[in-house]
Motif scaffolding. Sequence first.
Motif, short mmCIF file in Angstrom:
data_model
loop_
_atom_site.label_atom_id
_atom_site.label_comp_id
_atom_site.label_asym_id
_atom_site.label_seq_id
_atom_site.Cartn_x
_atom_site.Cartn_y
_atom_site.Cartn_z
N ALA A 107 0.83 -1.20 0.00
CA ALA A 107 0.00 0.00 0.00
C ALA A 107 0.87 1.24 0.00
O ALA A 107 1.74 1.39 0.85
CB ALA A 107 -0.91 0.00 1.22
N PRO A 108 0.65 2.15 -0.96
CA PRO A 108 1.40 3.41 -0.94
C PRO A 108 1.03 4.22 0.30
O PRO A 108 -0.11 4.20 0.75
CB PRO A 108 0.92 4.13 -2.20
N GLU A 109 2.00 4.89 0.87
CA GLU A 109 1.76 5.71 2.05
C GLU A 109 1.14 7.04 1.64
O GLU A 109 1.52 7.62 0.63
CB GLU A 109 3.08 5.98 2.78
N LEU A 110 0.21 7.51 2.44
CA LEU A 110 -0.36 8.83 2.24
C LEU A 110 0.49 9.85 2.98
O LEU A 110 1.13 9.52 3.98
CB LEU A 110 -1.78 8.89 2.77
N ARG A 167 -14.09 4.66 7.19
CA ARG A 167 -13.29 3.86 6.24
C ARG A 167 -13.88 2.45 6.14
O ARG A 167 -14.06 1.92 5.05
CB ARG A 167 -11.83 3.80 6.69
N THR A 168 -14.20 1.87 7.29
CA THR A 168 -14.79 0.52 7.31
C THR A 168 -16.12 0.51 6.57
O THR A 168 -16.38 -0.39 5.77
CB THR A 168 -14.99 0.05 8.77
N ARG A 169 -16.96 1.51 6.81
CA ARG A 169 -18.25 1.58 6.11
C ARG A 169 -18.08 1.73 4.62
O ARG A 169 -18.78 1.09 3.83
CB ARG A 169 -19.08 2.74 6.66
N LEU A 170 -17.14 2.59 4.19
CA LEU A 170 -16.92 2.78 2.76
C LEU A 170 -16.46 1.48 2.10
O LEU A 170 -16.94 1.13 1.01
CB LEU A 170 -15.91 3.90 2.51
N ILE A 171 -15.57 0.77 2.75
CA ILE A 171 -15.10 -0.51 2.20
C ILE A 171 -16.26 -1.49 2.09
O ILE A 171 -16.43 -2.15 1.05
CB ILE A 171 -13.95 -1.08 3.05
N GLU A 210 -8.56 -0.48 1.97
CA GLU A 210 -7.80 0.64 2.56
C GLU A 210 -6.97 1.34 1.49
O GLU A 210 -6.87 2.56 1.48
CB GLU A 210 -6.89 0.13 3.69
N ARG A 211 -6.39 0.57 0.59
CA ARG A 211 -5.62 1.16 -0.49
C ARG A 211 -6.53 1.97 -1.41
O ARG A 211 -6.14 3.04 -1.89
CB ARG A 211 -4.88 0.07 -1.27
N VAL A 251 0.94 6.43 -7.00
CA VAL A 251 -0.16 5.92 -7.81
C VAL A 251 -0.13 4.40 -7.69
O VAL A 251 0.83 3.77 -8.12
CB VAL A 251 -0.02 6.39 -9.28
N ASP A 252 -1.14 3.84 -7.06
CA ASP A 252 -1.23 2.40 -6.83
C ASP A 252 -1.71 1.72 -8.11
O ASP A 252 -2.82 1.99 -8.58
CB ASP A 252 -2.20 2.13 -5.69
N PRO A 253 -0.91 0.84 -8.72
CA PRO A 253 -1.29 0.24 -10.00
C PRO A 253 -2.56 -0.58 -9.94
O PRO A 253 -3.21 -0.80 -10.97
CB PRO A 253 -0.09 -0.63 -10.37
N GLU A 254 -2.96 -1.01 -8.78
CA GLU A 254 -4.20 -1.78 -8.64
C GLU A 254 -5.43 -0.92 -8.94
O GLU A 254 -6.51 -1.43 -9.20
CB GLU A 254 -4.30 -2.34 -7.22
N PHE A 255 -5.25 0.39 -8.90
CA PHE A 255 -6.39 1.30 -9.02
C PHE A 255 -6.37 2.21 -10.25
O PHE A 255 -7.33 2.95 -10.46
CB PHE A 255 -6.51 2.15 -7.75
N TRP A 256 -5.31 2.15 -11.03
CA TRP A 256 -5.20 3.07 -12.17
C TRP A 256 -4.85 2.32 -13.44
O TRP A 256 -3.82 1.65 -13.49
CB TRP A 256 -4.15 4.15 -11.88
#
Length: 152
Positions: free
Chosen positions: A4-7, A20-24, A40-41, A125-130
Motif C-alpha cells: 500500500a502506498p503511504e499517504l 473507512r470501514t463503512r466505505l469498504i 484501505e488502499r 499511484v497504486d497500480p491496482e487502481f489506475w
Amino acid sequence: MTPAPELLPEVKDLIDADLRTRLIEEVRAEWPGLGEDLGERGIGQMVAFLATSARTAEPLTPSLRVDAFWHRFLLHTVPYVRFCAALGVKFIHHVPEPAAKAGPAAGRAAMERTKAAIRAAGYAVDPEFWPGEGVADCTQCHAGCTDSPVNT
C-alpha cells in the motif's frame, strides 16, 4: 501483492476508521472480492485523488475503481464536507459529462494527466487502481467523469 502506498501525513487521517470501514463495506457490495487491505488502499487512492483535485483548477479524472470509493464517500455528506474543508476547499464536485462529449483518446489523456498530477502532489499511484499502471481494469474515463475544475 503490491504494498500500500503511504499517504502524506496531512491527509492520512482525514477519514476516520469507522467511516473507512463503512466505505469498504459499501464498495464491497459492487466489488465482492474487495478485501480489507485493498479497500484501505482504495480509500488511500481516493484521498490522493481528492487532495490533488483540491489543489488544482485543472479537471482530474478518477479511475473506475477510485470513482467507486468517491461515489460512496459523496453519500456521506457531513464527513465529505468536513473532508473537503480540511483540504481547504468548500466542496469537490463530481461532474459527469455526457459520453458523447469525450472520446477514448481524450479519456486516456485525462487519466495520464491525473496520474501525473497525483505524483506531482507527492502521492504514489497504486497500480491496482489506475489503468495503464499494469494492474487496474479499464476505466470509464471515456465518459468524461471529472472533479470540478473550480473547487467552490
